[in-house]
Design an enzyme around this catalytic site. Structure first.
Site, PDB file in Angstrom:
ATOM      1  N   HIS A  55       1.239  11.229  -1.118  1.00 19.45           N
ATOM      2  CA  HIS A  55       0.339  10.656  -0.123  1.00 19.45           C
ATOM      3  C   HIS A  55      -0.569  11.754   0.419  1.00 19.45           C
ATOM      4  CE1 HIS A  55      -0.266   7.926   3.638  1.00 19.45           C
ATOM      5  NE2 HIS A  55      -1.297   7.972   2.847  1.00 19.45           N
ATOM      6  N   HIS A  98       0.851  -1.188   0.000  1.00 17.71           N
ATOM      7  CA  HIS A  98       0.000   0.000   0.000  1.00 17.71           C
ATOM      8  C   HIS A  98       0.893   1.246   0.000  1.00 17.71           C
ATOM      9  CE1 HIS A  98      -2.770   2.790   2.489  1.00 17.71           C
ATOM     10  NE2 HIS A  98      -3.221   2.763   1.258  1.00 17.71           N
TER      11      HIS A  98
HETATM   12  C1  NAG Z   1      -6.562   1.008   1.827  1.00 14.47           C
HETATM   13  O1  NAG Z   1      -6.801   1.729   2.995  1.00 14.47           O
HETATM   14  C2  NAG Z   1      -6.131   2.967   3.099  1.00 14.47           C
HETATM   15  C3  NAG Z   1      -6.402   3.581   4.383  1.00 14.47           C
HETATM   16  O2  NAG Z   1      -6.320   2.681   5.392  1.00 14.47           O
HETATM   17  C4  NAG Z   1      -6.546   3.877   1.992  1.00 14.47           C
HETATM   18  O3  NAG Z   1      -5.816   5.079   2.072  1.00 14.47           O
HETATM   19  C5  NAG Z   1      -6.260   3.205   0.672  1.00 14.47           C
HETATM   20  O4  NAG Z   1      -6.719   4.008  -0.357  1.00 14.47           O
HETATM   21  C6  NAG Z   1      -6.861   1.827   0.606  1.00 14.47           C
HETATM   22  N1  NAG Z   1      -6.331   1.150  -0.539  1.00 14.47           N
HETATM   23  C7  NAG Z   1      -6.825   1.203  -1.724  1.00 14.47           C
HETATM   24  C8  NAG Z   1      -6.155   0.445  -2.785  1.00 14.47           C
HETATM   25  O5  NAG Z   1      -7.808   1.826  -1.959  1.00 14.47           O
END
Ligand code: NAG
Ligand code: NAG
Ligand code: NAG
Length: 309
Positions: free
Chosen positions: A99, A51
């Site tokens: 971010h 992530h």
């Molecule tokens: C997964 O969760 C996070 C926050 O916890 C978020 O920012 C992120 O966008 C999510 N992942 C996806 C691929 O959407």
């Protein structure tokens, strides 16, 4: 290539030998590190994901970092899905990976990022890699995204499926992807559903559903959060967003918690989350396990277990 040339020159030198020679075909015998995966459909494999793959640094003090190690280190740890969030940087007007905002954490341009990944891929020819990129600013696919893929050289590796959306069961095997040279798959959350002018940029939710994000419940209750298009839920692939967040001093500011990563990224926690989701996928394991701080815990071990390796 060398072998092919050798074989060709051999056949020229000795025409009578031609009939005796088997068809010369280059076939991958190890795919993503395992011979067992070569014959498996891309849609039937679990991949380890990072992530905010671009947002790495010491955490703390860098609260905007969701990873501790850079992308090449993530790939070397076994990560085969890189997720990243784009933003147009106000200063240079270019598409960057940032971010939340480029003020908070700015990796640099998308093209610079792709150049790094392309370098790794050229040194690792038997690897299939997936990107999930977000496009919150609605940057143009042909005018902004495509030039970054072209400029980095990675465009030559991009896979375009024969139909969009493709069912989970219709994807080629890893071996076929590697043999074709088209071994990078790109899903985007927004834009590709309406604009199909860059065929390798695929509409994510028409083929992959996700569990909810910003999970602050350590038991990771599963639900189908984002899904679109004509395919049934079961005909989609799916991703578990397995990152645990804390609500910073109850301010509503959600940040990922490295202290908790060894627990969140344990085999037990990942397997429990996967098990809770299988009811939506005809009993199948998740295709993507998306983690914060992939260098902590046992992400790869859990993924190998889900793959039956
Ligand atoms: C997964 O969760 C996070 C926050 O916890 C978020 O920012 C992120 O966008 C999510 N992942 C996806 C691929 O959407
Ligand atoms: C993959 O499948 C083909 C036929 O579908 C078979 O000939 C080959 O032996 C299989 N390879 C492996 C590594 O299982
Ligand atoms: C792949 O197929 C096997 C056998 O049906 C299943 O157990 C496994 O969960 C599947 N994995 C994925 C990611 O679809």
């Amino acid at each position: 290539m060398y072998f092919l040339r050798l074989a060709l020159s051999l056949t020229c030198a000795a025409g009578s030998l031609v009939a005796a020679l088997p068809a010369v075909q280059k076939r991958a015998s190890v795919c993503n590190g395992h011979a067992e995966l070569c014959n498996r459909s891309y849609g039937n494999i679990t991949f380890l994901g990072a992530h905010d793959s671009f947002a790495y640094g010491d955490n703390p003090p860098d609260l905007a970092a969701d990873q501790e190690v850079d992308m090449v280190s993530q790939l070397n740890l076994g990560v085969r899905l890189l997720q990243a969030q784009s933003h147009i940087n106000d200063i240079d007007g270019q598409l960057h990976f940032c971010h939340t905002s480029c003020f908070l954490y700015d990796y640099g341009t998308v093209q610079e990022y792709l150049t790094v990944i392309n370098g790794w891929l050229s040194q690792n020819p038997n690897e299939v890699l997936t990107f999930i990129f977000t496009n919150p600013d609605g940057a143009s696919l042909p005018d902004v995204w495509a030039p970054a893929f072209e400029g980095s050289g990675i465009v030559d590796l991009m896979y375009t499926p024969p139909t969009v959306p493709m069912k989970q069961s219709d994807w080629p095997t890893l071996g076929q992807l590697i043999d074709s040279g088209k071994r990078v798959i790109l899903f985007m959350d927004a834009g590709a559903d309406t604009d199909r002018s860059v065929p390798y940029i695929l509409p994510e939710f028409e083929m992959v559903w996700e569990t909810p994000f910003s999970v602050t419940d350590a038991s990771f209750p599963c639900s189908v959060d984002r899904i679109a298009g004509p395919l049934t839920t079961e005909d989609h692939m799916y991703m578990i967003n397995h990152s645990f967040n804390i609500n910073l001093f109850d301010t509503g500011i959600i940040i990922s918690d490295p202290e908790d990563a060894p627990t969140t990224n344990s085999v037990t926690s990942i397997m429990d989350n996967a098990a809770g989701c299988e009811q939506f996928a005809a009993g199948r394991a998740p295709n993507f396990v998306l983690l914060d701080f992939v260098d902590l815990g046992q992400g790869l071990q859990a993924v190998n277990q889900l793959n039956g390796l």
